[in-house]
Design an enzyme around this catalytic site. Structure first.
Site, PDB file in Angstrom:
ATOM      1  N   GLU A  51      39.312 -10.749 -25.157  1.00 54.79           N
ATOM      2  CA  GLU A  51      38.419 -10.443 -27.139  1.00 54.79           C
ATOM      3  C   GLU A  51      38.636  -9.448 -27.305  1.00 54.79           C
ATOM      4  O   GLU A  51      39.191  -8.635 -27.091  1.00 54.79           O
ATOM      5  CB  GLU A  51      37.415  -9.435 -25.671  1.00 54.79           C
ATOM      6  CG  GLU A  51      35.966  -9.786 -26.600  1.00 54.79           C
ATOM      7  CD  GLU A  51      35.130  -8.471 -25.759  1.00 54.79           C
ATOM      8  OE1 GLU A  51      34.727  -8.289 -24.154  1.00 54.79           O
ATOM      9  OE2 GLU A  51      33.805  -7.738 -26.672  1.00 54.79           O
ATOM     10  N   ARG A 276      45.189  -7.537 -11.593  1.00 53.71           N
ATOM     11  CA  ARG A 276      45.504  -7.093 -12.319  1.00 53.71           C
ATOM     12  C   ARG A 276      47.013  -5.407 -12.543  1.00 53.71           C
ATOM     13  O   ARG A 276      47.003  -5.650 -11.615  1.00 53.71           O
ATOM     14  CB  ARG A 276      44.851  -6.696 -13.063  1.00 53.71           C
ATOM     15  CG  ARG A 276      44.149  -5.462 -11.959  1.00 53.71           C
ATOM     16  CD  ARG A 276      42.870  -5.107 -13.460  1.00 53.71           C
ATOM     17  NE  ARG A 276      42.516  -4.793 -14.503  1.00 53.71           N
ATOM     18  CZ  ARG A 276      42.006  -4.519 -15.495  1.00 53.71           C
ATOM     19  NH1 ARG A 276      42.192  -6.264 -15.717  1.00 53.71           N
ATOM     20  NH2 ARG A 276      41.979  -4.416 -16.598  1.00 53.71           N
ATOM     21  N   LYS A 286      41.214  -1.652 -22.167  1.00 54.45           N
ATOM     22  CA  LYS A 286      40.943  -1.250 -23.337  1.00 54.45           C
ATOM     23  C   LYS A 286      39.829   0.105 -23.522  1.00 54.45           C
ATOM     24  O   LYS A 286      39.632   0.796 -24.882  1.00 54.45           O
ATOM     25  CB  LYS A 286      40.544  -2.089 -24.280  1.00 54.45           C
ATOM     26  CG  LYS A 286      42.218  -3.300 -24.338  1.00 54.45           C
ATOM     27  CD  LYS A 286      41.432  -4.489 -25.114  1.00 54.45           C
ATOM     28  CE  LYS A 286      40.613  -5.945 -24.006  1.00 54.45           C
ATOM     29  NZ  LYS A 286      39.585  -6.518 -24.725  1.00 54.45           N
TER      30      LYS A 286
HETATM   31  P1  ATP Z   1      40.146  -4.159 -20.293  1.00 51.32           P
HETATM   32  O1  ATP Z   1      39.957  -3.932 -18.915  1.00 51.32           O
HETATM   33  O2  ATP Z   1      41.275  -4.075 -20.594  1.00 51.32           O
HETATM   34  O3  ATP Z   1      39.250  -4.321 -21.251  1.00 51.32           O
HETATM   35  P2  ATP Z   1      39.871  -7.188 -20.169  1.00 51.32           P
HETATM   36  O4  ATP Z   1      40.132  -7.871 -18.969  1.00 51.32           O
HETATM   37  O5  ATP Z   1      38.553  -6.813 -20.840  1.00 51.32           O
HETATM   38  O6  ATP Z   1      40.476  -5.808 -20.417  1.00 51.32           O
HETATM   39  P3  ATP Z   1      40.323  -8.875 -22.345  1.00 51.32           P
HETATM   40  O7  ATP Z   1      40.492  -9.067 -23.463  1.00 51.32           O
HETATM   41  O8  ATP Z   1      39.066  -9.866 -21.779  1.00 51.32           O
HETATM   42  O9  ATP Z   1      40.161  -7.433 -21.971  1.00 51.32           O
HETATM   43  O10 ATP Z   1      41.865  -9.831 -21.815  1.00 51.32           O
HETATM   44  C1  ATP Z   1      42.716 -11.501 -21.738  1.00 51.32           C
HETATM   45  C2  ATP Z   1      43.126 -11.387 -20.907  1.00 51.32           C
HETATM   46  O11 ATP Z   1      44.194 -10.585 -20.294  1.00 51.32           O
HETATM   47  C3  ATP Z   1      41.750 -11.435 -19.052  1.00 51.32           C
HETATM   48  O12 ATP Z   1      42.391 -12.831 -18.509  1.00 51.32           O
HETATM   49  C4  ATP Z   1      42.335 -10.439 -17.961  1.00 51.32           C
HETATM   50  O13 ATP Z   1      42.338 -10.982 -17.291  1.00 51.32           O
HETATM   51  C5  ATP Z   1      44.133 -10.506 -18.453  1.00 51.32           C
HETATM   52  N1  ATP Z   1      44.134  -8.838 -18.330  1.00 51.32           N
HETATM   53  C6  ATP Z   1      43.597  -7.680 -19.368  1.00 51.32           C
HETATM   54  N2  ATP Z   1      44.070  -6.796 -18.456  1.00 51.32           N
HETATM   55  C7  ATP Z   1      44.647  -6.803 -17.370  1.00 51.32           C
HETATM   56  C8  ATP Z   1      45.961  -6.300 -16.300  1.00 51.32           C
HETATM   57  N3  ATP Z   1      45.687  -4.504 -16.537  1.00 51.32           N
HETATM   58  N4  ATP Z   1      47.273  -7.279 -15.869  1.00 51.32           N
HETATM   59  C9  ATP Z   1      46.796  -8.200 -16.237  1.00 51.32           C
HETATM   60  N5  ATP Z   1      45.801  -8.834 -16.739  1.00 51.32           N
HETATM   61  C10 ATP Z   1      45.552  -8.606 -17.879  1.00 51.32           C
HETATM   62 MG    MG Z   2      37.283  -8.889 -20.378  1.00 50.90          MG
END
Ligand code: ATP
Ligand code: MG
Length: 578
Positions: A51, A276, A286
């Site tokens: 995102e 994760r 983020k």
């Molecule tokens: P955050 O919790 O940091 O905001 P998010 O999951 O909301 O992360 P996205 O932009 O939606 O951020 O993530 C893009 C992809 O990266 C998704 O498929 C998510 O599952 C993966 N992802 C995000 N954080 C991690 C992590 N700590 N380890 C592995 N994969 C991750």
């Molecule tokens: Mg997300």
């Protein structure tokens, strides 16, 4: 006088260099099995779906390596898809940063830069299709009422009085939602599934909401936006994704993911969840990183202390080291905390092979070689990288006045201190043996300000013909030739291992107040004069450093990537002994 500059490489010399051999993991096994059964006609299509609401962090690197890595390994393809369904939080600067980071990590999405927002028309059609099938309805309850009706983990939900609206009325209202007749929050579109389901995600989840907000790509075309759960699976389907790999928190959403695809009767990717990445002494969220940036507790998203990919890049990490780290941590089904020492270990290993060695004095102490001719300058031959003979040699100027590191001298040396002290002899790397004859102190403060030493001309190159041994070897620079530099030393961003773990306190309270130490009076070898931003080197005996973008011909600035001491190697060794 040598003006020879040190040849610095910004990236590893051979980008095609093979990453470490893939180790088996449960996702690889699933894909191998699918291919064996010719599922999806033998195709493998994955996607990395960020995102665009912040910069990518090391956790995303894991997901990127996994999705792009698996696609490459199985001859498939991986799409870069921006899941841009929330116009209030998303920005174009994030899209640009994400693309730069994925590319820098070494992955290529070719022409598949895709956006969920490109599918808004089709997603709208899918919603209409569900309404027509009697599987979605327009809800008039307020957000609070919806919550109250939803029930809890132990109590079933209650059906909304609007749940059984006739199809035509739903179609009419949904269309009027789209044309902007209703204010934000006044209505939503919900799936009609099961208010008594044990899985709360199945209790008539919201599919669309009204949001009169301008979108970074579609502008003001829409005032209703699909919810993540509705956009994500359908976008996967539109792209023909075969394996939709996501993090564990989506496990409970999988029944909804499946329900939507089944009821729309469209291509059905398989959702697979993995744990994760959590890294100690930092945060991988983020939302939290954004707080640090907005409160100016760090110097932007690419602050070298940040666990963002751009921060790691500025800090001096190589793409190869991050890819190796992602392979090393593996893929599991259970959440765990990875030791940041492991990430540091990976960059050390990579830089050990590729980074040229130079001498730099971070906290200078003046040394005058009293028996060295006044205007003489000698060019000492130094090895650029003992790990890489092809890196060759360079010349380093030596003269009467030098600088050594303050902590390489002790007036009253403790046991096992093998460096310089009054009357002691040490080796200056690539140069001569010197003996400390006299210590000059500041009269007022008593601080040691200068050492007077003698050198033994017979020890040129660092070896004595009589075979006498010295225990210490020090690095040095020639005072007249050395360049002034600023060196930024980084420590962990947080002072406790799990800053996000304690719900009672704000994670920001655990920031390490000493995470940055700036040294402004450092001296480096003259060969670094034209070092480009991003170049990586080892300062002998100290650690790996890289040239910061703030650096200029007038003022050199270096970031310490990591010190030489490897605590992970120690932990690993201890584990093997057990
Ligand atoms: P955050 O919790 O940091 O905001 P998010 O999951 O909301 O992360 P996205 O932009 O939606 O951020 O993530 C893009 C992809 O990266 C998704 O498929 C998510 O599952 C993966 N992802 C995000 N954080 C991690 C992590 N700590 N380890 C592995 N994969 C991750
Ligand atoms: Mg997300």
């Amino acid at each position: 006088m040598s003006n020879e500059t040190i040849k610095l490489k910004k990236e590893n010399p051979d980008p095609a260099q093979k990453d470490s051999q893939p180790t088996p993991n449960f996702i690889r096994n699933i894909i191998t099995e699918d291919l064996k059964n010719n599922k999806n006609d033998g195709k493998v299509i994955t996607r990395f779906p960020p995102e665009p609401n912040g910069f990518l962090h090391i956790g995303h690197a894991k997901s990127i390596c996994l999705n792009f890595g698996l696609a490459a390994e199985f001859g498939g393809q991986c799409n870069l898809r921006f899941d841009d369904t929330n116009p209030t939080k998303e920005e174009d600067q994030y899209v640009r940063a994400i693309k730069e980071d994925v590319r820098w990590l070494g992955f290529d999405w070719q022409d598949r830069e895709l956006y969920a927002s490109d599918y808004f028309d089709r997603l709208y059609e899918f919603a209409v299709q569900l309404i027509k099938a009697g599987k979605a309805y327009v809800e008039d309850l307020t957000a609070d009422e919806i919550r109250a009706y939803r029930g809890t983990l132990t109590e079933p939900g209650k059906e909304s009085p609007y749940r059984n609206r006739p199809v035509d009325e739903n179609l009419d209202l949904f269309d009027r939602m789209r044309t902007g007749e209703f204010p934000d929050g006044s209505r939503v579109l919900r799936a009609k599934i099961d208010m008594t389901s044990g899985n709360i995600n199945m209790r008539d989840p919201v599919l669309y909401r009204i949001l009169h907000a301008s979108h970074h790509r579609t502008g003001d075309k829409w005032c209703i936006y699909p919810m993540y759960d509705f956009a994500h699976g359908q976008s996967d389907s539109i792209e023909g994704v075969t394996h939709s790999i996501c993090t564990l928190e989506f496990e409970d959403h999988r029944p909804l993911y499946n329900w939507l695809l089944e009821n729309l009767k469209i291509h059905h990717p398989q959702q697979i969840e993995f744990a994760r990445l959590n890294l100690n002494y930092t945060v991988t969220s983020k939302r939290k990183l954004l707080q640090l940036v907005e409160a100016k507790l760090v110097n932007g998203w690419d602050d070298p202390r940040m666990p963002t990919i751009s921060g790691l890049r500025r800090r001096g990490f190589t793409p190869q080291s991050i890819r190796n780290f992602c392979e090393l941590i593996g893929v599991a089904k259970r959440d765990s905390m990875v030791d940041i020492a492991m990430l540091e270990h990976c960059v050390r290993e990579d830089l050990n092979q590729h980074a040229p060695r130079v001498m730099a004095v971070l906290r200078p102490l003046k040394v005058v070689i009293t028996n060295y001719p006044e205007d003489q300058v000698e060019e000492m031959e130094a090895v650029n990288n003992p790990e890489d003979p092809a890196a060759g040699k360079r010349k380093v100027p030596f003269s009467k006045v030098l600088y050594i590191e303050q902590n390489d001298f002790r007036e009253d040396p403790p046991r096992k201190f093998f460096r310089l002290g009054p009357g002691r002899e040490v080796r200056l790397r690539y140069a001569y043996y010197i003996t400390c004859e006299n210590v000059v102190k500041d009269e007022k403060t008593g601080e040691v300000v200068e050492l007077h030493c003698t050198y033994d001309p017979a020890t040129k190159g660092g070896w004595s013909p009589d075979g006498r041994k010295v225990k210490g070897t020090l690095h040095w620079v020639s005072a007249d030739h050395a360049l002034e530099a600023e060196v930024r030393l980084y420590d962990r961003l947080f002072s406790i291992a799990n800053p996000g773990g304690d719900k009672e306190t704000d994670f920001k309270e655990h920031l390490n107040p000493n995470s940055l130490e700036t040294l402004t009076n450092c001296r480096v070898e003259p060969g670094l004069a034209n070092a480009e931003a991003g170049s990586r080197i080892q300062f002998e005996r100290q650690g790996y450093f890289c040239v910061d973008p703030d650096s200029s011909g007038k003022k050199l600035v270096f970031n310490r990537t990591v010190s030489l001491r490897d605590s992970w190697a120690k932990i690993e060794k201890a584990q093997k002994v057990d």
